[in-house]
Design a protein around this motif. Structure first.
Motif, PDB file in Angstrom:
ATOM      1  N   ALA A  30       0.820  -1.217   0.000  1.00 10.50           N
ATOM      2  CA  ALA A  30       0.000   0.000   0.000  1.00 10.50           C
ATOM      3  C   ALA A  30       0.852   1.265   0.000  1.00 10.50           C
ATOM      4  CB  ALA A  30      -0.945  -0.005   1.197  1.00 10.50           C
ATOM      5  N   GLY A  31       1.849   1.328   0.846  1.00 13.19           N
ATOM      6  CA  GLY A  31       2.696   2.519   0.910  1.00 13.19           C
ATOM      7  C   GLY A  31       3.428   2.773  -0.389  1.00 13.19           C
TER       8      GLY A  31
ATOM      9  N   MET B  73       0.973   4.016  -3.013  1.00 12.75           N
ATOM     10  CA  MET B  73       0.579   5.410  -2.803  1.00 12.75           C
ATOM     11  C   MET B  73       1.692   6.348  -3.241  1.00 12.75           C
ATOM     12  SD  MET B  73      -1.554   5.224   0.760  1.00 12.75           S
ATOM     13  CE  MET B  73      -1.165   6.882   1.154  1.00 12.75           C
ATOM     14  N   LEU B  74       2.927   6.015  -2.868  1.00 13.26           N
ATOM     15  CA  LEU B  74       4.048   6.863  -3.252  1.00 13.26           C
ATOM     16  C   LEU B  74       4.229   6.882  -4.767  1.00 13.26           C
ATOM     17  CD1 LEU B  74       6.753   6.168  -0.535  1.00 13.26           C
ATOM     18  CD2 LEU B  74       5.419   8.251  -0.889  1.00 13.26           C
ATOM     19  N   SER B  75       3.998   5.747  -5.411  1.00 14.17           N
ATOM     20  CA  SER B  75       4.148   5.734  -6.872  1.00 14.17           C
ATOM     21  C   SER B  75       3.045   6.558  -7.522  1.00 14.17           C
ATOM     22  CB  SER B  75       4.137   4.309  -7.405  1.00 14.17           C
ATOM     23  OG  SER B  75       2.859   3.728  -7.255  1.00 14.17           O
ATOM     24  N   GLY B  76       1.847   6.568  -6.925  1.00 15.15           N
ATOM     25  CA  GLY B  76       0.772   7.397  -7.463  1.00 15.15           C
ATOM     26  C   GLY B  76       1.073   8.868  -7.303  1.00 15.15           C
ATOM     27  N   ILE B  77       1.585   9.236  -6.146  1.00 17.01           N
ATOM     28  CA  ILE B  77       1.963  10.626  -5.906  1.00 17.01           C
ATOM     29  C   ILE B  77       3.146  10.997  -6.796  1.00 17.01           C
ATOM     30  CG2 ILE B  77       2.943  12.214  -4.203  1.00 17.01           C
ATOM     31  CD1 ILE B  77       1.349  10.624  -2.072  1.00 17.01           C
TER      32      ILE B  77
ATOM     33  N   THR C   5      10.905  12.006  -7.722  1.00 15.27           N
ATOM     34  CA  THR C   5      10.508  10.611  -7.524  1.00 15.27           C
ATOM     35  C   THR C   5      11.685   9.745  -7.106  1.00 15.27           C
ATOM     36  OG1 THR C   5      10.775  10.138  -9.869  1.00 15.27           O
ATOM     37  CG2 THR C   5       8.574  10.735  -9.129  1.00 15.27           C
ATOM     38  N   THR C   6      12.890  10.101  -7.512  1.00 17.77           N
ATOM     39  CA  THR C   6      14.052   9.332  -7.063  1.00 17.77           C
ATOM     40  C   THR C   6      14.456   9.716  -5.651  1.00 17.77           C
ATOM     41  OG1 THR C   6      15.562  10.914  -8.075  1.00 17.77           O
ATOM     42  CG2 THR C   6      14.926   9.002  -9.399  1.00 17.77           C
ATOM     43  N   LEU C   7      14.118  10.915  -5.229  1.00 19.49           N
ATOM     44  CA  LEU C   7      14.471  11.353  -3.882  1.00 19.49           C
ATOM     45  C   LEU C   7      13.509  10.841  -2.811  1.00 19.49           C
ATOM     46  CD1 LEU C   7      15.532  15.079  -4.434  1.00 19.49           C
ATOM     47  CD2 LEU C   7      16.998  13.116  -3.920  1.00 19.49           C
ATOM     48  N   ILE C   8      12.255  10.632  -3.168  1.00 20.59           N
ATOM     49  CA  ILE C   8      11.246  10.250  -2.165  1.00 20.59           C
ATOM     50  C   ILE C   8      11.634   8.993  -1.393  1.00 20.59           C
ATOM     51  CG2 ILE C   8       8.871   9.432  -1.908  1.00 20.59           C
ATOM     52  CD1 ILE C   8       8.044  11.543  -3.925  1.00 20.59           C
ATOM     53  N   PRO C   9      12.047   7.889  -2.037  1.00 28.31           N
ATOM     54  CA  PRO C   9      12.430   6.710  -1.246  1.00 28.31           C
ATOM     55  C   PRO C   9      13.605   6.979  -0.306  1.00 28.31           C
ATOM     56  CG  PRO C   9      12.110   6.108  -3.540  1.00 28.31           C
ATOM     57  CD  PRO C   9      12.047   7.598  -3.464  1.00 28.31           C
ATOM     58  N   HIS C  10      14.550   7.785  -0.745  1.00 23.13           N
ATOM     59  CA  HIS C  10      15.688   8.104   0.113  1.00 23.13           C
ATOM     60  C   HIS C  10      15.259   8.972   1.288  1.00 23.13           C
ATOM     61  CE1 HIS C  10      18.417   6.269  -2.697  1.00 23.13           C
ATOM     62  NE2 HIS C  10      17.933   7.024  -3.696  1.00 23.13           N
ATOM     63  N   LEU C  11      14.400   9.948   1.016  1.00 24.22           N
ATOM     64  CA  LEU C  11      13.909  10.798   2.096  1.00 24.22           C
ATOM     65  C   LEU C  11      13.080   9.996   3.094  1.00 24.22           C
ATOM     66  CD1 LEU C  11      12.923  13.992   0.086  1.00 24.22           C
ATOM     67  CD2 LEU C  11      14.926  13.664   1.554  1.00 24.22           C
ATOM     68  N   TRP C  12      12.271   9.068   2.583  1.00 19.03           N
ATOM     69  CA  TRP C  12      11.464   8.229   3.476  1.00 19.03           C
ATOM     70  C   TRP C  12      12.370   7.347   4.331  1.00 19.03           C
ATOM     71  CZ3 TRP C  12       7.323   8.111   6.019  1.00 19.03           C
ATOM     72  CH2 TRP C  12       6.819   6.938   6.555  1.00 19.03           C
TER      73      TRP C  12
END
Length: 99
Positions: free
Chosen positions: A45-46, A49-53, A62-69
């Motif tokens: 689910a997470g 959701m992140l891929s949709g956002i 989009t490449t930074l979001i996983p690192h920031l998370w």
């Protein structure tokens, strides 16, 4: 020759039973696919959701979001644990307010 051709034909009742078995099998397969999809959605689910956002953001974001998370998650856990600890200690050992 006629006896084998007669044996190969199905009676209306046999056709009905065959159709019923086919419908049951297709229903069972569809239910299994639906269940598999729900399990996948619950497990991811997470990520979904992140891929949709992420589809609305530029590629760099989009490449930074996983690192920031990955950086934010431990900080959020630490904050949540310390907050729960302070609430529990306050409930157990805190002074009661005088009226």
């Amino acid at each position: 020759m006629e006896t084998t051709a007669k044996k190969a034909r199905l009676t209306p009742w046999e056709k009905l039973q065959s159709g019923k078995q086919l419908a049951k099998r297709r229903n069972k397969e569809a239910a299994q696919r639906l269940n598999d999809n729900f399990v996948y959605i619950q497990s991811n689910a997470g990520k979904l959701m992140l891929s949709g956002i992420g589809s609305y953001l530029p590629p760099v974001a989009t490449t930074l979001i996983p690192h920031l998370w990955g950086i934010a998650k431990p900080a959020l856990w630490a904050w949540g644990v310390s907050r729960m600890k302070s609430l529990l200690l306050n409930i157990l050992f805190g002074q009661k307010k005088k009226k």
